[in-house]
Design a protein around this motif. Structure first.
Motif, PDB file in Angstrom:
ATOM      1  N   GLY A  19      57.530  -6.476   2.446  1.00 48.58           N
ATOM      2  CA  GLY A  19      56.582  -5.467   2.908  1.00 48.58           C
ATOM      3  C   GLY A  19      56.136  -4.469   1.873  1.00 48.58           C
ATOM      4  N   SER A  20      57.049  -4.019   1.010  1.00 48.16           N
ATOM      5  CA  SER A  20      56.670  -3.005   0.022  1.00 48.16           C
ATOM      6  C   SER A  20      55.715  -3.562  -1.025  1.00 48.16           C
ATOM      7  N   ARG A  21      55.657  -4.883  -1.137  1.00 42.33           N
ATOM      8  CA  ARG A  21      54.785  -5.507  -2.139  1.00 42.33           C
ATOM      9  C   ARG A  21      53.571  -6.186  -1.507  1.00 42.33           C
ATOM     10  N   ARG A  22      53.429  -6.088  -0.188  1.00 43.75           N
ATOM     11  CA  ARG A  22      52.319  -6.732   0.517  1.00 43.75           C
ATOM     12  C   ARG A  22      51.584  -5.709   1.366  1.00 43.75           C
ATOM     13  N   SER A  23      50.345  -5.990   1.663  1.00 42.58           N
ATOM     14  CA  SER A  23      49.582  -5.158   2.591  1.00 42.58           C
ATOM     15  C   SER A  23      49.688  -5.767   3.978  1.00 42.58           C
TER      16      SER A  23
END
Length: 197
Positions: free
Chosen positions: A64-68
């Motif tokens: 999640g922290s690396r994806r939108s």
């Protein structure tokens, strides 16, 4: 010397409370989130991409922290926020002054708010037992929100201390954090989000 606001913040902070009160706090409806640098709690919190339906909850938990995604992550354990704050400082070189943690009052019984510390909720969302997503959700006591968060749901904004322990793994970090919590240096907290309680 602590400023008056910082001292007030620290005295009421979950890590400052005796163990019994700390456990009781974690069983409340309060959840915590490390803010992205561009997030403004006075305007509410929004997912990176509210229209995206292609990414599952499982993928969001792991990446999640690396994806939108359309989800917002939080935790019932504030130490999860300090852990990721520590990673931001030590691994990405972000200064603690640019990091903040919010304490929120969410209704965990809402249909689009999922408390993943509850196995029934993980099963409902199809999270496979002992998968990477399952392990993350349990360890971090993750709460997933499938909507925006109103500014009225944000209770406080905490600063991030400069002398957090370095991030090794979450269990080791929690142990070290509990040992050094009294020595953490708190600079400030946004007084706008310090209601009298």
């Amino acid at each position: 010397m602590f400023s008056r606001i910082a001292r007030c913040c620290w005295q009421s902070h979950p890590l400052k409370q005796p163990r019994k009160e700390r456990v009781e706090a974690l069983n409340s409806l309060h959840t915590y989130r490390l803010l992205r640098q561009e997030e403004n709690p006075s305007e509410g919190l929004y997912p990176k991409d509210a229209t995206d339906t292609s990414i599952s909850v499982n993928e969001h938990i792991v990446h999640g922290s690396r994806r939108s995604t359309r989800f917002i992550s939080a935790s019932r354990d504030p130490r999860a926020c300090w852990f990721y704050a520590s990673k931001s400082v030590y691994e990405y070189g972000i200064h603690p002054d640019n990091l903040r943690v919010v304490k929120m009052n969410l209704d965990l019984s809402e249909e689009n708010v999922w408390d993943l510390s509850d196995k029934k909720q993980r099963d409902k969302l199809g999270i496979e037992p002992k998968s990477q997503a399952d392990n993350y959700a349990i360890a971090l006591e993750e709460v997933i929100i499938d909507r925006s968060i109103g500014s009225n749901e944000i209770l406080r904004v905490f600063s991030v201390p400069e002398n957090l322990p370095g991030p090794t793994n979450f269990e080791s970090f929690k142990s070290e954090l509990d040992q050094v919590s009294a020595q953490l240096v708190w600079k400030k907290v946004d007084s706008l989000w310090m209601p009298n309680q």
